[in-house]
Design a protein around this motif. Structure first.
Motif, PDB file in Angstrom:
ATOM      1  N   THR A  44       0.973  -1.633   0.192  1.00 58.71           N
ATOM      2  CA  THR A  44       0.221  -0.005   0.259  1.00 58.71           C
ATOM      3  C   THR A  44       0.941   1.251  -0.190  1.00 58.71           C
ATOM      4  O   THR A  44       2.058   1.311   0.332  1.00 58.71           O
ATOM      5  CB  THR A  44      -1.052   0.449   0.883  1.00 58.71           C
ATOM      6  OG1 THR A  44      -1.614   0.893   1.006  1.00 58.71           O
ATOM      7  CG2 THR A  44      -0.225   0.387   2.438  1.00 58.71           C
ATOM      8  N   PHE A  45       0.384   2.234  -0.313  1.00 53.04           N
ATOM      9  CA  PHE A  45       1.107   3.609   0.020  1.00 53.04           C
ATOM     10  C   PHE A  45       0.123   4.647   1.237  1.00 53.04           C
ATOM     11  O   PHE A  45      -0.371   4.672   0.405  1.00 53.04           O
ATOM     12  CB  PHE A  45       1.755   4.028  -1.803  1.00 53.04           C
ATOM     13  CG  PHE A  45       0.085   4.752  -1.852  1.00 53.04           C
ATOM     14  CD1 PHE A  45      -0.390   5.769  -2.240  1.00 53.04           C
ATOM     15  CD2 PHE A  45      -0.294   3.769  -3.063  1.00 53.04           C
ATOM     16  CE1 PHE A  45      -1.434   6.897  -2.931  1.00 53.04           C
ATOM     17  CE2 PHE A  45      -1.496   4.627  -4.016  1.00 53.04           C
ATOM     18  CZ  PHE A  45      -1.926   5.276  -3.809  1.00 53.04           C
ATOM     19  N   GLY A 322      -3.653   6.784  -9.182  1.00 49.78           N
ATOM     20  CA  GLY A 322      -3.456   5.545 -10.361  1.00 49.78           C
ATOM     21  C   GLY A 322      -2.095   5.719 -10.708  1.00 49.78           C
ATOM     22  O   GLY A 322      -2.067   4.298 -11.188  1.00 49.78           O
ATOM     23  N   THR A 323      -1.772   6.609 -11.053  1.00 49.26           N
ATOM     24  CA  THR A 323       0.005   6.513 -11.990  1.00 49.26           C
ATOM     25  C   THR A 323       0.752   6.151 -10.853  1.00 49.26           C
ATOM     26  O   THR A 323       1.280   5.471 -11.276  1.00 49.26           O
ATOM     27  CB  THR A 323       0.850   7.447 -11.930  1.00 49.26           C
ATOM     28  OG1 THR A 323      -0.324   8.153 -13.602  1.00 49.26           O
ATOM     29  CG2 THR A 323       1.704   7.440 -12.431  1.00 49.26           C
ATOM     30  N   ILE A 324       1.001   6.197  -9.814  1.00 45.83           N
ATOM     31  CA  ILE A 324       1.265   5.236  -8.544  1.00 45.83           C
ATOM     32  C   ILE A 324       0.801   3.799  -8.832  1.00 45.83           C
ATOM     33  O   ILE A 324       2.150   2.718  -8.206  1.00 45.83           O
ATOM     34  CB  ILE A 324       1.280   5.707  -7.031  1.00 45.83           C
ATOM     35  CG1 ILE A 324       1.459   7.307  -7.038  1.00 45.83           C
ATOM     36  CG2 ILE A 324       1.377   5.106  -6.046  1.00 45.83           C
ATOM     37  CD1 ILE A 324       3.364   7.769  -6.855  1.00 45.83           C
ATOM     38  N   VAL A 325      -0.039   3.842  -8.626  1.00 46.65           N
ATOM     39  CA  VAL A 325      -0.752   2.313  -8.281  1.00 46.65           C
ATOM     40  C   VAL A 325       0.038   1.798  -9.958  1.00 46.65           C
ATOM     41  O   VAL A 325       0.054   0.248  -9.848  1.00 46.65           O
ATOM     42  CB  VAL A 325      -1.927   2.267  -8.120  1.00 46.65           C
ATOM     43  CG1 VAL A 325      -2.695   0.377  -8.145  1.00 46.65           C
ATOM     44  CG2 VAL A 325      -2.922   2.571  -7.036  1.00 46.65           C
ATOM     45  N   LEU A 333       4.544  -5.120  -7.089  1.00 47.50           N
ATOM     46  CA  LEU A 333       4.737  -4.872  -5.616  1.00 47.50           C
ATOM     47  C   LEU A 333       3.690  -4.890  -5.041  1.00 47.50           C
ATOM     48  O   LEU A 333       3.058  -5.260  -4.539  1.00 47.50           O
ATOM     49  CB  LEU A 333       5.132  -3.208  -5.753  1.00 47.50           C
ATOM     50  CG  LEU A 333       6.307  -2.824  -5.687  1.00 47.50           C
ATOM     51  CD1 LEU A 333       6.600  -1.465  -5.420  1.00 47.50           C
ATOM     52  CD2 LEU A 333       7.470  -4.333  -4.860  1.00 47.50           C
ATOM     53  N   ILE A 334       2.356  -5.176  -6.990  1.00 45.73           N
ATOM     54  CA  ILE A 334       1.240  -5.740  -6.349  1.00 45.73           C
ATOM     55  C   ILE A 334       0.797  -7.198  -6.793  1.00 45.73           C
ATOM     56  O   ILE A 334       1.078  -7.511  -8.215  1.00 45.73           O
ATOM     57  CB  ILE A 334       0.089  -4.914  -6.645  1.00 45.73           C
ATOM     58  CG1 ILE A 334       0.529  -3.402  -5.767  1.00 45.73           C
ATOM     59  CG2 ILE A 334      -1.440  -5.012  -6.451  1.00 45.73           C
ATOM     60  CD1 ILE A 334      -0.493  -2.049  -6.547  1.00 45.73           C
ATOM     61  N   ARG A 339      -5.128  -7.673  -9.602  1.00 46.51           N
ATOM     62  CA  ARG A 339      -4.287  -8.851 -10.140  1.00 46.51           C
ATOM     63  C   ARG A 339      -4.377  -8.704 -11.370  1.00 46.51           C
ATOM     64  O   ARG A 339      -3.423  -8.662 -12.741  1.00 46.51           O
ATOM     65  CB  ARG A 339      -3.866 -10.485  -9.666  1.00 46.51           C
ATOM     66  CG  ARG A 339      -3.251 -10.895 -10.466  1.00 46.51           C
ATOM     67  CD  ARG A 339      -3.505 -12.474 -10.168  1.00 46.51           C
ATOM     68  NE  ARG A 339      -3.041 -12.316  -8.516  1.00 46.51           N
ATOM     69  CZ  ARG A 339      -2.129 -13.701  -7.816  1.00 46.51           C
ATOM     70  NH1 ARG A 339      -3.623 -14.553  -8.404  1.00 46.51           N
ATOM     71  NH2 ARG A 339      -2.591 -13.875  -6.540  1.00 46.51           N
ATOM     72  N   PHE A 340      -5.811  -8.221 -11.975  1.00 46.97           N
ATOM     73  CA  PHE A 340      -6.154  -8.436 -13.369  1.00 46.97           C
ATOM     74  C   PHE A 340      -5.455  -7.546 -13.793  1.00 46.97           C
ATOM     75  O   PHE A 340      -5.122  -7.325 -15.358  1.00 46.97           O
ATOM     76  CB  PHE A 340      -7.422  -8.068 -13.447  1.00 46.97           C
ATOM     77  CG  PHE A 340      -8.203  -6.568 -13.290  1.00 46.97           C
ATOM     78  CD1 PHE A 340      -8.152  -6.683 -11.597  1.00 46.97           C
ATOM     79  CD2 PHE A 340      -8.477  -5.812 -13.886  1.00 46.97           C
ATOM     80  CE1 PHE A 340      -8.758  -4.944 -11.595  1.00 46.97           C
ATOM     81  CE2 PHE A 340      -9.145  -4.550 -13.230  1.00 46.97           C
ATOM     82  CZ  PHE A 340      -8.848  -4.446 -12.036  1.00 46.97           C
TER      83      PHE A 340
END
Length: 546
Positions: A44-45, A322-325, A333-334, A339-340
């Motif tokens: 997470t962040f 969203g750019t971070i994710v 990292l996820i 996952r999709f």
């Protein structure tokens, strides 16, 4: 035998220490930055800093559509300040994206080149649908959808994104050229806005939003009534105004705050009667938002009415989060949640391949050959990373899609189809690279006189030249499209400057004459690019790939 090889994801770091990352959104109205601390163990962040500058990139020259020199200068100064803050906070990387204003400006790419030279940060241009996808990721990082359908609306300065999703794969993504800055500039000349301009603006918004609303509704299942979530500056400002009027104070956290359509109509009714100066004094009105708030609020009102929803909930996370994710997904990292999304590039590529009736059996073999050649020549003939490998895979899958238009000059048709398709997960530059790789899988090698090639930055031109040479060999290896070659092995003699390409046929009795002939025809580009001699040999005995 070489099978279809999925694109490798960069493995998660073994170290469990937290990582710091900055993300910048260069929007039509404002520049925004968040600096986050990522915990890879959860993952997470946490947002540790936010910065904003109202620059108005969307205020472009009327006649040419170019970004104005003084606004570009201000944007560069703001970006310099953002990057200095990111450095102080020990951000390991600054990930920056630009949207509609820069995307549409004729001098937009020149501006980004100047910005990279002056500030040292590369800004990625992202297409409208990719912007919508990242907004979806950002909202999911801040809200739990409980697997229920939600509609997300993001009203920016130059465009409005509509997204339908339930916490899994987005069902519908759209980006429409209606935004608060754009509409104010084009349609509002009176202050307060006249009744005539207001009615015209209202009708224009309805006309522009009709198709994306209908497309979204077509993806709803019978009986579903999705919740509406709103993001970004215009909607947040309206929520703050509403909170001041109803609660007497601004909520400490806007995410989750709700506002009804009736209350929104009431706010608009009051704002439209005010001058810009009067609107600026409204409690909750953010910096310079008073100039464009009427147009932005009207976009929200009309879209809510067309969707048939009576209220909207606010989410403070959007494109930059969203750019971070997306960065976390790209860097492995996820693993579980969302996952999709980690395979969005591959799935989007295959969707386009099916759309243009690509022979997937052959394309997957060619992609596997291309990746095998890439891997075996890496650190010997080239030093491209896994991100470049993924671009090569996509280009290999789609290299022949131009046949859907016409077999004659189909490599040029492939370039056009890829360039104008909705390849999700890729930036504008990455899509341009993929299209160029496909363009040069046959016929002429890349030349500076070709605009599609010469317009690329120097490093990207080198990537296209080197990887398209590998793709040419991969295409030759499946010349008959029957899987005649089972395995490929490369050996490099640095002293002699020779590359030995050993081929094992699927059928030991097959001399693979057409494949060998095709390699002979295509090897010249490879030899010139890498300054080596290519020696091809058919090996009937089993061999192992290094």
């Amino acid at each position: 035998m070489i099978k279809s090889v999925p694109v490798m994801r960069i493995p998660a770091p073994s170290a469990e220490k937290q990582r710091t990352l900055a993300a910048i959104d260069m929007g039509t109205n404002s520049l925004h930055m968040v600096v986050v601390r990522i915990d890879p163990t959860l993952p997470t962040f946490t947002i540790i800093a936010r910065e904003k500058e109202t620059v108005r990139l969307g205020d472009r020259e009327v006649k040419t559509g170019n970004l104005k020199p003084e606004i570009m200068k201000g944007a560069i100064a703001s970006m310099q300040r953002f990057c200095e803050i990111a450095t102080v906070l020990n951000a390991e990387q600054v990930v920056a994206v630009a949207t509609s204003a820069v995307r549409e400006a004729p001098n937009g790419k020149d501006f980004l080149k100047l910005l990279e030279k002056e500030v040292g940060v590369r800004v990625n241009l992202i297409p409208g649908q990719e912007e919508a996808r990242r907004i979806y990721l950002g909202v999911l990082s801040g809200m739990d959808f409980n697997q229920e359908p939600h509609v997300i609306i993001d009203i920016g300065g130059g465009s409005t994104e509509l997204i339908l999703g339930d916490g899994h794969e987005p069902r519908s993504l759209s980006s429409t050229k209606v935004g608060a800055v754009r509409l104010t500039s084009e349609f509002v000349s009176t202050d307060p806005i006249s009744s005539q301009e207001f009615k015209y603006l209202q009708a224009y918004i309805r006309g522009m939003m009709e198709r994306p609303v209908e497309e979204l509704q077509a993806h709803l299942k019978p009986g579903e009534r999705p919740r509406l979530v709103g993001t970004s500056g215009t909607i947040e400002t309206l929520a703050e105004i509403h909170a001041r009027e109803t609660l007497g104070t601004e909520p400490s956290v806007l995410t989750g705050y709700e506002m009804s359509l009736d209350d929104l109509r009431g706010i608009i009714s009051r704002l439209r009667k005010m001058s810009e100066e009067e609107r600026a004094d409204v409690p909750g009105m953010s910096e310079r938002r008073s100039e464009i708030i009427v147009a932005g609020a009207l976009i929200l009102q009309e879209t809510m009415a067309m969707l048939g929803v009576e209220s909207i909930a606010i989410c403070e996370r959007a494109l930059r989060e969203g750019t971070i994710v997306d960065w976390m997904l790209t860097h492995g990292l996820i693993e579980d949640r969302l996952r999709f999304q980690s395979s969005i590039r591959q799935r989007s590529t295959m969707k386009i391949a099916r759309k243009y009736q690509v022979d997937l059996d052959s394309s997957e073999r060619i992609a596997a050959f291309a990746l095998s050649l890439f891997d075996q020549t890496r650190d010997r003939l080239h030093e491209w990373d896994l991100e470049a490998r993924e671009l090569l895979w996509t280009a290999a899958i789609l290299h022949n899609c131009g046949v859907h238009v016409n077999h004659s000059s189909h490599h040029k048709h492939s370039y056009y189809l890829i360039r104008n398709s909705e390849l999700l997960g890729y930036t504008e530059t990455e899509i341009e690279i993929i299209a160029n790789l496909a363009r040069y899988h046959r016929k002429s090698a890349p030349k500076k006189k070709h605009d599609n090639y010469s317009n690329l930055p120097k490093q990207e031109r080198k990537l296209v030249s080197q990887l398209s040479a590998l793709l040419r060999l991969a295409v030759a290896l499946d010349r008959r499209a029957i899987g005649a070659i089972a395995q490929v092995q490369c050996e490099y003699d640095q002293q002699k400057q020779e590359v030995y390409l050993k081929l094992q046929p699927t059928d030991p009795g097959d001399e693979c004459a057409l494949e060998l002939w095709s390699l002979e025809q295509k090897k010249e580009v490879f030899e010139q690019e890498y300054e080596v001699k290519l020696v091809v040999e058919l090996v009937k005995t089993p061999m192992g790939v290094r």
